[in-house]
Design an enzyme around this catalytic site. Structure first.
Site, PDB file in Angstrom:
ATOM      1  N   LYS A   1      -2.432  -6.467 -17.288  1.00 28.93           N
ATOM      2  CA  LYS A   1      -1.829  -5.467 -16.394  1.00 28.93           C
ATOM      3  C   LYS A   1      -2.143  -4.097 -16.961  1.00 28.93           C
ATOM      4  O   LYS A   1      -2.238  -3.928 -18.180  1.00 28.93           O
ATOM      5  CB  LYS A   1      -0.305  -5.673 -16.334  1.00 28.93           C
ATOM      6  CG  LYS A   1       0.349  -5.067 -15.127  1.00 28.93           C
ATOM      7  CD  LYS A   1       0.270  -5.980 -13.914  1.00 28.93           C
ATOM      8  CE  LYS A   1       0.874  -5.327 -12.694  1.00 28.93           C
ATOM      9  NZ  LYS A   1       0.907  -6.240 -11.547  1.00 28.93           N
TER      10      LYS A   1
ATOM     11  N   GLY B   1      12.977  -8.673   6.043  1.00 33.63           N
ATOM     12  CA  GLY B   1      11.785  -7.876   5.757  1.00 33.63           C
ATOM     13  C   GLY B   1      10.610  -8.231   6.651  1.00 33.63           C
ATOM     14  O   GLY B   1      10.008  -9.289   6.498  1.00 33.63           O
TER      15      GLY B   1
ATOM     16  N   GLY C   1       7.641  -6.695   6.935  1.00 30.83           N
ATOM     17  CA  GLY C   1       6.488  -5.912   6.507  1.00 30.83           C
ATOM     18  C   GLY C   1       5.214  -6.731   6.603  1.00 30.83           C
ATOM     19  O   GLY C   1       5.080  -7.627   7.446  1.00 30.83           O
TER      20      GLY C   1
HETATM   21  P1  NAI Z   1       6.012  -4.433   2.771  1.00 24.78           P
HETATM   22  O1  NAI Z   1       6.377  -3.188   2.057  1.00 24.78           O
HETATM   23  O2  NAI Z   1       4.847  -4.431   3.713  1.00 24.78           O
HETATM   24  O3  NAI Z   1       7.264  -5.008   3.568  1.00 24.78           O
HETATM   25  C1  NAI Z   1       8.562  -5.015   3.070  1.00 24.78           C
HETATM   26  C2  NAI Z   1       9.507  -4.880   4.265  1.00 24.78           C
HETATM   27  O4  NAI Z   1      10.837  -5.043   3.802  1.00 24.78           O
HETATM   28  C3  NAI Z   1       9.444  -3.511   4.934  1.00 24.78           C
HETATM   29  O5  NAI Z   1       9.362  -3.691   6.339  1.00 24.78           O
HETATM   30  C4  NAI Z   1      10.742  -2.834   4.517  1.00 24.78           C
HETATM   31  O6  NAI Z   1      11.214  -1.928   5.478  1.00 24.78           O
HETATM   32  C5  NAI Z   1      11.643  -4.047   4.388  1.00 24.78           C
HETATM   33  N1  NAI Z   1      12.821  -3.856   3.536  1.00 24.78           N
HETATM   34  C6  NAI Z   1      12.925  -3.188   2.362  1.00 24.78           C
HETATM   35  N2  NAI Z   1      14.154  -3.280   1.871  1.00 24.78           N
HETATM   36  C7  NAI Z   1      14.868  -4.026   2.751  1.00 24.78           C
HETATM   37  C8  NAI Z   1      16.197  -4.488   2.793  1.00 24.78           C
HETATM   38  N3  NAI Z   1      17.087  -4.179   1.842  1.00 24.78           N
HETATM   39  N4  NAI Z   1      16.583  -5.233   3.849  1.00 24.78           N
HETATM   40  C9  NAI Z   1      15.713  -5.544   4.832  1.00 24.78           C
HETATM   41  N5  NAI Z   1      14.434  -5.146   4.835  1.00 24.78           N
HETATM   42  C10 NAI Z   1      14.012  -4.398   3.812  1.00 24.78           C
HETATM   43  O7  NAI Z   1       5.779  -5.526   1.610  1.00 24.78           O
HETATM   44  P2  NAI Z   1       4.999  -6.902   1.705  1.00 24.78           P
HETATM   45  O8  NAI Z   1       3.603  -6.707   1.261  1.00 24.78           O
HETATM   46  O9  NAI Z   1       5.272  -7.547   3.009  1.00 24.78           O
HETATM   47  O10 NAI Z   1       5.697  -7.727   0.539  1.00 24.78           O
HETATM   48  C11 NAI Z   1       6.992  -8.299   0.705  1.00 24.78           C
HETATM   49  C12 NAI Z   1       7.387  -8.942  -0.607  1.00 24.78           C
HETATM   50  O11 NAI Z   1       6.437  -9.949  -0.971  1.00 24.78           O
HETATM   51  C13 NAI Z   1       7.440  -7.971  -1.796  1.00 24.78           C
HETATM   52  O12 NAI Z   1       8.481  -8.363  -2.647  1.00 24.78           O
HETATM   53  C14 NAI Z   1       6.111  -8.189  -2.483  1.00 24.78           C
HETATM   54  O13 NAI Z   1       6.179  -7.894  -3.868  1.00 24.78           O
HETATM   55  C15 NAI Z   1       5.900  -9.670  -2.259  1.00 24.78           C
HETATM   56  N6  NAI Z   1       4.486 -10.054  -2.288  1.00 24.78           N
HETATM   57  C16 NAI Z   1       3.623  -9.599  -1.360  1.00 24.78           C
HETATM   58  C17 NAI Z   1       2.297 -10.003  -1.388  1.00 24.78           C
HETATM   59  C18 NAI Z   1       1.330  -9.577  -0.329  1.00 24.78           C
HETATM   60  O14 NAI Z   1       0.339 -10.308  -0.104  1.00 24.78           O
HETATM   61  N7  NAI Z   1       1.526  -8.440   0.345  1.00 24.78           N
HETATM   62  C19 NAI Z   1       1.793 -10.907  -2.435  1.00 24.78           C
HETATM   63  C20 NAI Z   1       2.814 -11.359  -3.360  1.00 24.78           C
HETATM   64  C21 NAI Z   1       4.098 -10.931  -3.279  1.00 24.78           C
END
Ligand code: NAI
Length: 356
Positions: free
Chosen positions: A82, A182, A184
């Site tokens: 990292k 979430g 996202g």
């Molecule tokens: P993102 O940032 O695109 O989506 C996260 C979503 O959660 C957003 O829509 C945000 O508004 C929402 N959010 C934040 N706090 C919240 C809460 N308290 N209550 C409800 N909604 C809330 O992130 P992404 O890429 O979708 O990742 C989601 C999770 O998965 C993260 O923990 C990330 O570390 C993990 N992850 C993602 C990977 C990927 O391929 N993008 C790979 C491995 C892990």
């Protein structure tokens, strides 16, 4: 007093730590190499304003060790590393700084490979790539796989099915109720997968625009973000941030399964034990969310990137979760401990190196 850094590295068998300075561009960075037993030390580069240099170094070290376990448990033949760049990603980033960082990586001759993390983007990776080949996450036009979120979503749903099987004897999600937190990059892809599997999904997000877009498109019910823990559902699916399973939420959860893609869902390790004590089955995060990594790193396997092979391995995430349950039962240990042990066993079997 904080333990000396070299003692920490000795205790956890780190291979190296590189402190990088480039006075011309203002680059101050740390590259931590935990293990190269399964392959080059790999892990994203985080850009963050740390309170002290020690905090930056310790963050890089802890995260690097976590990557060793993540890859080993996910069946990916890479080591753990990292990097952190000390600075504010909003104001401190420049092409010159990122390229200086790329040259630092290049000097390591492939011992460390980088990727995106908090504070860095795919565009930044393209900039670093101009100076070094040792970049894992890249856009398609640079030879990368592009968006990995759909693969992460697919793997997380496979993990969820394995948990359902442990809880109810069948991986079938038809008729199960799911609270999805979430919407996202990953959660928005998991939603249609869950609906296609016949689950009834209730969604939430702190961003009302995301709720509007997805609940309208899929015709699903939505609740305010703070209410999601109290829903009377079978499955709680965290796709937002870490720390959501904590002192406040554990007593409120009514689900029998907790599985999604969010990293570090437990505020403290004892919250995992508490779920198990209550008979709640959870998927260990770093296995459940490894689908994107599996796809991303397929190009390092024999013959280069083969999406079909990669997606087959993503679908095997459920089997890895089942292995965790089997080991936990056999050894009477927690799922978290079992996952770590599987990673350690895999490294020892393939390289002869005992991590602990
Ligand atoms: P993102 O940032 O695109 O989506 C996260 C979503 O959660 C957003 O829509 C945000 O508004 C929402 N959010 C934040 N706090 C919240 C809460 N308290 N209550 C409800 N909604 C809330 O992130 P992404 O890429 O979708 O990742 C989601 C999770 O998965 C993260 O923990 C990330 O570390 C993990 N992850 C993602 C990977 C990927 O391929 N993008 C790979 C491995 C892990």
């Amino acid at each position: 007093m904080d333990a000396p850094i070299l003692d920490y590295m000795q205790r956890y068998r780190f291979k190296g730590l590189h402190l990088c300075n480039d006075t011309d561009t203002g680059l101050r960075a740390v590259i931590a190499i935990h293990s190269t037993a399964l392959g080059p030390a790999t892990g994203g580069v985080r850009m963050w304003t740390y309170d002290s240099e020690r905090d930056a170094i310790m963050d890089a070290l802890r995260l690097a060790r976590g990557m060793t376990y993540k890859y080993a448990a996910a069946g990916v033949n890479l080591g753990g590393g990292k990097a952190v760049i000390i600075g504010d990603p909003a104001t401190g980033k420049s092409e010159a700084l990122l390229r200086a960082f790329g040259r630092m990586i290049d000097h390591l001759g492939g011992e460390y490979q980088t990727g995106e993390d908090v504070g860095t983007t795919l565009d930044d990776m393209e900039t670093i790539f101009t100076e070094t080949d040792h970049v894992v996450t890249l856009p398609e036009h640079c030879g990368g796989v592009g968006d990995i979120a759909p693969a992460t979503a697919l793997g997380s749903v496979e993990a969820l099915r394995a948990c359902a099987e442990r809880a109810w004897g069948s991986p079938d999600l038809n008729g199960r109720t799911v609270a999805l937190q979430g919407l996202g990059a990953v959660g928005s892809h998991a939603l249609p997968l869950l609906l296609d599997a016949g689950a009834k999904v209730i969604v939430t997000d702190i961003d009302p625009r995301r709720i509007e877009a997805h609940s309208a498109a899929h015709g699903v019910e939505a609740v305010p973000a703070g209410d999601v823990y109290d829903l009377d559902v079978d499955i709680f699916a965290p796709y937002a941030l870490g720390g959501v399973i904590n002192d406040d939420t554990v007593p409120r959860l009514r689900a029998r399964v907790v599985a999604g893609s969010a990293n570090n869902i437990f505020a403290e390790p004892h919250h995992a034990t508490e779920l198990e004590r209550r008979g709640i089955v959870y998927a260990v995060d770093y296995i459940a969310n490894s689908g994107g990594t599996i796809l991303d790193t397929d190009r390092y396997r024999k013959g280069g990137l083969q999406r079909e092979r990669a997606m087959r391995n993503v679908r095997r995430i459920g089997d890895r979760i089942r292995e965790v349950f089997a080991l936990a039962d056999r050894e009477q240990i927690s799922y978290l401990e079992a996952a770590d042990r599987l990673a350690e066993e895999r490294i020892a079997a393939l390289s002869g190196i005992q991590l602990i």
